[in-house]
Design a protein around this motif. Structure first.
Motif, PDB file in Angstrom:
ATOM      1  N   ARG A 263       3.866  -5.990   6.948  1.00 52.43           N
ATOM      2  CA  ARG A 263       2.297  -5.813   6.807  1.00 52.43           C
ATOM      3  C   ARG A 263       1.661  -6.037   5.639  1.00 52.43           C
ATOM      4  O   ARG A 263       2.564  -5.730   4.464  1.00 52.43           O
ATOM      5  N   ARG A 264       0.336  -5.688   5.390  1.00 53.93           N
ATOM      6  CA  ARG A 264      -0.360  -5.952   4.257  1.00 53.93           C
ATOM      7  C   ARG A 264      -0.414  -4.487   3.575  1.00 53.93           C
ATOM      8  O   ARG A 264      -0.763  -3.477   4.309  1.00 53.93           O
ATOM      9  N   LEU A 265      -0.606  -4.456   2.225  1.00 56.83           N
ATOM     10  CA  LEU A 265      -1.012  -3.644   1.359  1.00 56.83           C
ATOM     11  C   LEU A 265      -2.340  -3.584   0.684  1.00 56.83           C
ATOM     12  O   LEU A 265      -2.429  -4.781   0.171  1.00 56.83           O
ATOM     13  N   PHE A 266      -3.038  -2.587   0.475  1.00 52.36           N
ATOM     14  CA  PHE A 266      -4.359  -2.659   0.035  1.00 52.36           C
ATOM     15  C   PHE A 266      -4.372  -1.356  -1.009  1.00 52.36           C
ATOM     16  O   PHE A 266      -3.891  -0.297  -0.779  1.00 52.36           O
ATOM     17  N   LEU A 267      -5.357  -1.630  -1.895  1.00 50.04           N
ATOM     18  CA  LEU A 267      -5.558  -0.490  -2.834  1.00 50.04           C
ATOM     19  C   LEU A 267      -7.092  -0.705  -3.157  1.00 50.04           C
ATOM     20  O   LEU A 267      -8.004  -1.465  -3.159  1.00 50.04           O
TER      21      LEU A 267
END
Length: 414
Positions: A263-267
């Motif tokens: 899955r995706r990672l966001f900051l």
């Protein structure tokens, strides 16, 4: 055959505005300690807007156990941050006033200005400085009045009920600390920019960022969701940056999370989150995002400034507290007047104190009392630690900042 973002290049995919909005609506949102602490530093309006935004996340909100641990460790200092900032500003104004008066004195001698009339000019400078200092104190008093009791803590108690991850088992924690040390040495994100914290006397040393990362990613993995981490940390071991622009997470972190979960990672920073709060159908004051951004700039200036040096007055204040609450530590500090590293077996009240853990515990009163005095505005917020481990001696002794031995000798002579 692969495409642009396949395999090792997956971390380079930059999130679009629409993808960020979707992450806000659907991802697990993990909040770092520095964001919780900033609730004390923001204006009351901004803090309220940020808390309401967190409330809108419901059960997707999570705080890693390590983040809460760091919150409690630093909360008292953050709560006193407005006072510390006010003292720093009033001291700077006083210093500027002295510089102006010195400049006027030099000028008066150079042009033959009447010394009697010079007093009128310096009096104007003194009045200006006093007036500004009084306005700062009035503004601080108004801010204190808006925060009767501890409304931040009261709101966090309800917000975080059941939203903090469980502590790691001892073996798992030790494994994470070892992995954090490996990453620091190899400069693998996150956390390698905290190498200097290895000697800070805390149980985790420089492992804090990695522990937050580990707990947040494992929680999101269990819930099979994308992960959005909200942090005030702007260092390069978290962010992929181009100059002043924050592009997204470090590609290595995005790739690691995708490899772990698919899955995706966001900051996001607090200012970014508040700017997008409407996605969550939360109304925030239009100034809140700007206020959070201004606070980020101010805090970065404080954190990146050159450490202050201890003064005679500040050292005297600390010794009074040590004498009252930690006599062995006061005795050990006075031994540093000789200018040599201090071994614990030199302190009669202690006798020999073998082992790193005992030394870590011995240093705790220095750090705790210094933080309390800084929160009260009695010590400069950027002072270096009064006692630190001498790494060259493999933590067998402590050393003090270079200016301290002479100050201790002066105090002893008075």
């Amino acid at each position: 055959m692969n495409g642009l973002y396949d395999g090792e290049f997956a971390g380079y995919k930059i999130a679009s505005a629409a993808e960020l909005d979707t992450a806000l609506r659907e991802a697990v949102v993990a909040v770092d300690a520095n964001v919780l602490l900033d609730l004390y530093r923001f204006s009351p309006r901004t803090s309220s807007d940020l808390i309401n935004t967190f409330k809108s996340l419901g059960d997707r909100l999570v705080v890693p156990h390590q983040a809460l641990r760091e919150f409690w460790r630093h909360r008292q200092r953050a709560q006193g941050s407005p006072r510390g900032a006010t003292k720093t500003a009033t001291d700077a104004l006083a210093k500027a006033g002295r510089s102006m008066n010195d400049a006027l004195g030099i000028w008066a001698k150079a042009v033959g200005f009447n010394q009697g009339d010079l007093g009128g000019l310096t009096g104007e400078v003194d009045a200006l400085v006093r007036g500004l200092q009084e306005k700062l104190q009035q503004a601080l008093a108004h801010a204190d009045a808006d925060r009767v009791g501890d409304p931040i803590l009261e709101q966090l108690e309800g917000l975080l009920r059941g939203r903090v991850t469980s502590p790691l088992a001892d073996e798992e924690h030790a494994s994470c600390v070892a992995e954090a040390g490996r990453r620091i040495t190899a400069e693998i994100p996150p956390g390698y920019k905290d190498a200097g914290k290895q000697e800070d006397g805390s149980a985790d040393g420089g492992a804090g960022d990695y522990l937050v990362w580990y707990q947040a990613t494992r929680y999101a993995q269990e819930h099979q969701r994308d992960l959005l981490i909200v942090t005030r940390d702007e260092k390069e071991d978290w962010w992929w940056r181009q100059g002043a622009e924050f592009i997204g997470p470090r590609p290595e972190l995005s790739l690691e999370y995708q490899g772990l979960t698919g899955r995706r990672l966001f900051l996001m920073r607090p200012t970014d989150l508040l700017a997008r709060a409407s996605v969550l159908e939360v109304e925030v004051d239009e100034e809140s995002s700007a206020d959070a951004g201004r606070s980020l700039i101010y805090l970065d200036e404080i954190e990146n400034q050159q450490p202050a040096t201890w003064t005679l007055e500040e050292l005297a204040v600390l010794l009074v507290e040590l004498d009252a609450h930690a006599p062995p530590q006061a005795a050990a500090l006075r031994l540093a007047a000789k200018g040599h590293p201090v071994h614990l077996d030199q302190v009669p009240e202690l006798g020999a104190a073998p082992g790193v853990r005992e030394m870590t515990m011995f240093a705790s009163p220095y750090h705790r009392l210094t933080a309390t005095l800084q929160a009260q505005g009695l010590l400069h917020p950027a002072l270096p630690r009064i006692f630190r481990y001498d790494l060259a001696a493999r933590t067998e002794c402590f050393v003090v900042p270079p200016e301290v031995p002479a100050l201790l000798r002066t105090l002893a002579a008075n």
